[in-house]
Structure formats: structure tokens, C-alpha cells
Design a protein around this motif. Sequence first.
Motif, PDB file in Angstrom:
ATOM      1  N   GLU A 142      11.004  -4.288   7.570  1.00 22.95           N
ATOM      2  CA  GLU A 142       9.790  -3.559   7.987  1.00 22.95           C
ATOM      3  C   GLU A 142      10.055  -2.534   9.085  1.00 22.95           C
ATOM      4  O   GLU A 142       9.309  -1.579   9.234  1.00 22.95           O
ATOM      5  N   GLN A 143      11.092  -2.796   9.866  1.00 24.50           N
ATOM      6  CA  GLN A 143      11.404  -1.909  10.993  1.00 24.50           C
ATOM      7  C   GLN A 143      12.306  -0.738  10.597  1.00 24.50           C
ATOM      8  O   GLN A 143      12.616   0.123  11.419  1.00 24.50           O
ATOM      9  N   GLN A 144      12.768  -0.728   9.361  1.00 25.62           N
ATOM     10  CA  GLN A 144      13.720   0.307   8.957  1.00 25.62           C
ATOM     11  C   GLN A 144      13.015   1.623   8.620  1.00 25.62           C
ATOM     12  O   GLN A 144      11.928   1.605   8.038  1.00 25.62           O
ATOM     13  N   PRO A 145      13.650   2.749   8.954  1.00 28.19           N
ATOM     14  CA  PRO A 145      13.114   4.043   8.528  1.00 28.19           C
ATOM     15  C   PRO A 145      13.022   4.105   7.001  1.00 28.19           C
ATOM     16  O   PRO A 145      13.937   3.644   6.311  1.00 28.19           O
ATOM     17  N   GLY A 146      11.930   4.629   6.512  1.00 28.20           N
ATOM     18  CA  GLY A 146      11.775   4.807   5.071  1.00 28.20           C
ATOM     19  C   GLY A 146      11.157   3.618   4.356  1.00 28.20           C
ATOM     20  O   GLY A 146      10.877   3.695   3.157  1.00 28.20           O
ATOM     21  N   TYR A 147      10.925   2.510   5.073  1.00 20.58           N
ATOM     22  CA  TYR A 147      10.322   1.317   4.456  1.00 20.58           C
ATOM     23  C   TYR A 147       8.836   1.561   4.188  1.00 20.58           C
ATOM     24  O   TYR A 147       8.110   2.011   5.068  1.00 20.58           O
ATOM     25  N   LEU A 148       8.372   1.245   2.983  1.00 22.52           N
ATOM     26  CA  LEU A 148       6.964   1.479   2.623  1.00 22.52           C
ATOM     27  C   LEU A 148       6.160   0.211   2.396  1.00 22.52           C
ATOM     28  O   LEU A 148       4.928   0.250   2.379  1.00 22.52           O
ATOM     29  N   GLY A 149       6.850  -0.921   2.196  1.00 19.15           N
ATOM     30  CA  GLY A 149       6.136  -2.167   1.920  1.00 19.15           C
ATOM     31  C   GLY A 149       6.939  -3.062   0.996  1.00 19.15           C
ATOM     32  O   GLY A 149       8.018  -2.668   0.532  1.00 19.15           O
ATOM     33  N   GLY A 172      12.857 -15.979  -8.321  1.00 11.96           N
ATOM     34  CA  GLY A 172      12.309 -15.299  -7.164  1.00 11.96           C
ATOM     35  C   GLY A 172      12.328 -13.800  -7.402  1.00 11.96           C
ATOM     36  O   GLY A 172      13.304 -13.269  -7.943  1.00 11.96           O
ATOM     37  N   ILE A 173      11.237 -13.133  -7.064  1.00 12.26           N
ATOM     38  CA  ILE A 173      11.180 -11.672  -7.212  1.00 12.26           C
ATOM     39  C   ILE A 173      10.699 -11.080  -5.898  1.00 12.26           C
ATOM     40  O   ILE A 173       9.636 -11.462  -5.404  1.00 12.26           O
ATOM     41  N   THR A 174      11.477 -10.175  -5.330  1.00 14.04           N
ATOM     42  CA  THR A 174      11.016  -9.400  -4.187  1.00 14.04           C
ATOM     43  C   THR A 174      11.189  -7.935  -4.542  1.00 14.04           C
ATOM     44  O   THR A 174      12.275  -7.504  -4.928  1.00 14.04           O
ATOM     45  N   VAL A 175      10.096  -7.196  -4.457  1.00  8.92           N
ATOM     46  CA  VAL A 175      10.182  -5.758  -4.674  1.00  8.92           C
ATOM     47  C   VAL A 175       9.885  -5.081  -3.342  1.00  8.92           C
ATOM     48  O   VAL A 175       8.839  -5.321  -2.736  1.00  8.92           O
ATOM     49  N   SER A 176      10.828  -4.293  -2.852  1.00  5.66           N
ATOM     50  CA  SER A 176      10.574  -3.523  -1.630  1.00  5.66           C
ATOM     51  C   SER A 176      10.537  -2.043  -1.991  1.00  5.66           C
ATOM     52  O   SER A 176      11.210  -1.599  -2.922  1.00  5.66           O
ATOM     53  N   TYR A 177       9.703  -1.310  -1.250  1.00  2.47           N
ATOM     54  CA  TYR A 177       9.461   0.103  -1.566  1.00  2.47           C
ATOM     55  C   TYR A 177       9.965   0.976  -0.428  1.00  2.47           C
ATOM     56  O   TYR A 177       9.809   0.621   0.755  1.00  2.47           O
ATOM     57  N   TRP A 178      10.561   2.107  -0.803  1.00  5.50           N
ATOM     58  CA  TRP A 178      11.247   2.981   0.153  1.00  5.50           C
ATOM     59  C   TRP A 178      10.990   4.446  -0.191  1.00  5.50           C
ATOM     60  O   TRP A 178      10.817   4.793  -1.354  1.00  5.50           O
ATOM     61  N   THR A 179      11.033   5.275   0.844  1.00  3.93           N
ATOM     62  CA  THR A 179      10.785   6.704   0.612  1.00  3.93           C
ATOM     63  C   THR A 179      11.899   7.380  -0.189  1.00  3.93           C
ATOM     64  O   THR A 179      11.633   8.301  -0.954  1.00  3.93           O
ATOM     65  N   ASP A 180      13.150   6.940   0.020  1.00  6.26           N
ATOM     66  CA  ASP A 180      14.286   7.649  -0.587  1.00  6.26           C
ATOM     67  C   ASP A 180      15.528   6.757  -0.657  1.00  6.26           C
ATOM     68  O   ASP A 180      15.577   5.693  -0.043  1.00  6.26           O
ATOM     69  N   ASN A 230       0.835  -1.178   0.000  1.00  2.67           N
ATOM     70  CA  ASN A 230       0.000   0.000   0.000  1.00  2.67           C
ATOM     71  C   ASN A 230       0.885   1.250   0.000  1.00  2.67           C
ATOM     72  O   ASN A 230       1.040   1.917   1.010  1.00  2.67           O
ATOM     73  N   THR A 231       1.452   1.537  -1.150  1.00  2.00           N
ATOM     74  CA  THR A 231       2.431   2.625  -1.261  1.00  2.00           C
ATOM     75  C   THR A 231       1.762   3.985  -1.438  1.00  2.00           C
ATOM     76  O   THR A 231       0.638   4.058  -1.943  1.00  2.00           O
ATOM     77  N   PRO A 232       2.453   5.056  -1.053  1.00  2.00           N
ATOM     78  CA  PRO A 232       1.897   6.409  -1.197  1.00  2.00           C
ATOM     79  C   PRO A 232       1.969   6.878  -2.652  1.00  2.00           C
ATOM     80  O   PRO A 232       2.459   6.161  -3.524  1.00  2.00           O
ATOM     81  N   GLU A 237       7.847   6.590 -10.764  1.00  2.00           N
ATOM     82  CA  GLU A 237       7.409   7.912 -11.214  1.00  2.00           C
ATOM     83  C   GLU A 237       5.893   8.011 -11.320  1.00  2.00           C
ATOM     84  O   GLU A 237       5.330   9.100 -11.265  1.00  2.00           O
ATOM     85  N   ARG A 238       5.238   6.850 -11.505  1.00  2.00           N
ATOM     86  CA  ARG A 238       3.800   6.852 -11.760  1.00  2.00           C
ATOM     87  C   ARG A 238       3.238   5.489 -11.366  1.00  2.00           C
ATOM     88  O   ARG A 238       3.926   4.483 -11.513  1.00  2.00           O
ATOM     89  N   ASP A 239       2.025   5.456 -10.858  1.00  2.00           N
ATOM     90  CA  ASP A 239       1.389   4.158 -10.621  1.00  2.00           C
ATOM     91  C   ASP A 239      -0.124   4.265 -10.767  1.00  2.00           C
ATOM     92  O   ASP A 239      -0.689   5.358 -10.702  1.00  2.00           O
ATOM     93  N   TYR A 240      -0.757   3.119 -11.018  1.00  2.00           N
ATOM     94  CA  TYR A 240      -2.215   3.050 -11.088  1.00  2.00           C
ATOM     95  C   TYR A 240      -2.630   1.604 -10.871  1.00  2.00           C
ATOM     96  O   TYR A 240      -1.792   0.704 -10.876  1.00  2.00           O
ATOM     97  N   GLY A 241      -3.916   1.393 -10.672  1.00  2.00           N
ATOM     98  CA  GLY A 241      -4.376   0.014 -10.452  1.00  2.00           C
ATOM     99  C   GLY A 241      -5.813  -0.039  -9.996  1.00  2.00           C
ATOM    100  O   GLY A 241      -6.531   0.959 -10.062  1.00  2.00           O
TER     101      GLY A 241
END
Lengths: 105, 105
Positions: free
Chosen positions: B40-47, B56-64, B6-8, B100-104
Motif C-alpha cells: 500500500e505504501q509503494q508508488p503506483g499502488y492502486l489497490g 488463494g487469489i490476490t489481485v493487486s493493481y498498479w499504475t504501470d 477502487n481503481t481509476p 484494458e476495460r472494466d465495468y460493474g
Amino acid sequence: MSLLANTPKPPYYAVIFTSIRTEGDNGYGETANRMAELAEQQPGYLGAESAREEVGITVSYWTDLESIKNWKANTEHLEAQKTGRKLWYESFKVRISKVERDYGI
Amino acid sequence: MSLLANTPKPPYYAVIFTSIRTEGDNGYGETANRMAELAEQQPGYLGAESAREEVGITVSYWTDLESIKNWKANTEHLEAQKTGRKLWYESFKVRISKVERDYGI
């Protein structure tokens, strides 16, 4: 063929497509294979990686945003996207991203 | 919890980690779970989203980028990365990208 996409030196683009499927095949498998095959023929296509467990993840790689836009507007692909929204996906997310750096073994 | 992250609203960053495993578990499962929990406990982690079939594919999301750099330098994570290179992965690729862009739906 390597299972990991053999992408060039960055920058290039990644389309991260994650989804939850509805129950039943409903023609999904055949169309998914056809779309993978069709994507490979598009200008600017660099490769793709795909896996599904609870979540399905397909990452496709492209030289530039224009190529991604053209692929999204492909007639046969538009038809598949429409059926995807209606029938195949409980939920999905498409994220367009610019790969700035990569490394690996 | 949703299975899709659930990314911003973009921009944010995605770390696309794709891999081929070696045979046998060799402690991989336990460490993978621990790393997911620790991330999950790290600063900037989004999901994150993850699936494995042949690839295997893991995509992790981060603020910066700074948050990604700090997570890469985490002591326990560094140890896991070392074992990954030596023991768990036949091959892998890490791609750092800016969404840069997302939808769904």
C-alpha cells in the motif's frame, strides 16, 4: 486437474471478476456451478481460478477478446448476468486484461 | 473502505497472484499482513483484492510496469518471496496483465 489454471505462454487474456454477495443463496450456487461448466465449453476458454471470503474473486483465462465477447453474449450467461445484477451481487467489478508475462512454481 | 479496489479508468495493471499453500502457518499470516501493508505504501499502488479457499487469489493493481518491478525488488518483499518459494507455497503463479476495460455496479 490442477487447482491453478494451466495456461499457455502469454499473451492471453484474463477476466478478473470480483464481487460482494447479497445475503442468502437465492439460487446463486446452482447457477454459479452451471456457468463454470458452460464457460469451460466455450471456444477460447483456457481455465479459471476461484475463491470467496468477504470478497469473491473469479479469474477466467481466454485466448482472445473475441472469445470473451462471445461468452458475455451467451444466452444462458446473459440470463445469469441479469439475475446477478438484480439479486446476487451487492457490488461487482469485471476487469478485462491482457496477460503479458507470467512465472511461478 | 470498499472491499473491492477502487481503481481509476483503464489502462492500469493487475498482478494476479494465485497459490496453493503448504500445511501449517509457519509465519505466513504475519508476513502476508505485513506485505499487504507495505504494498500500500509503494508508488503506483492502486489497490488489491484477496480471497482464499482451496486456491488463494490476490489481485493487486498498479499504475504501470515500473511500479510492479520496483515492488518485486523491494528488499523486505524479496525476503518474503524467498520464504514463500521455500516454505509457504506448494505452487503459485504470478500473472502480470494490463487492464484494458472494466465495468460493474
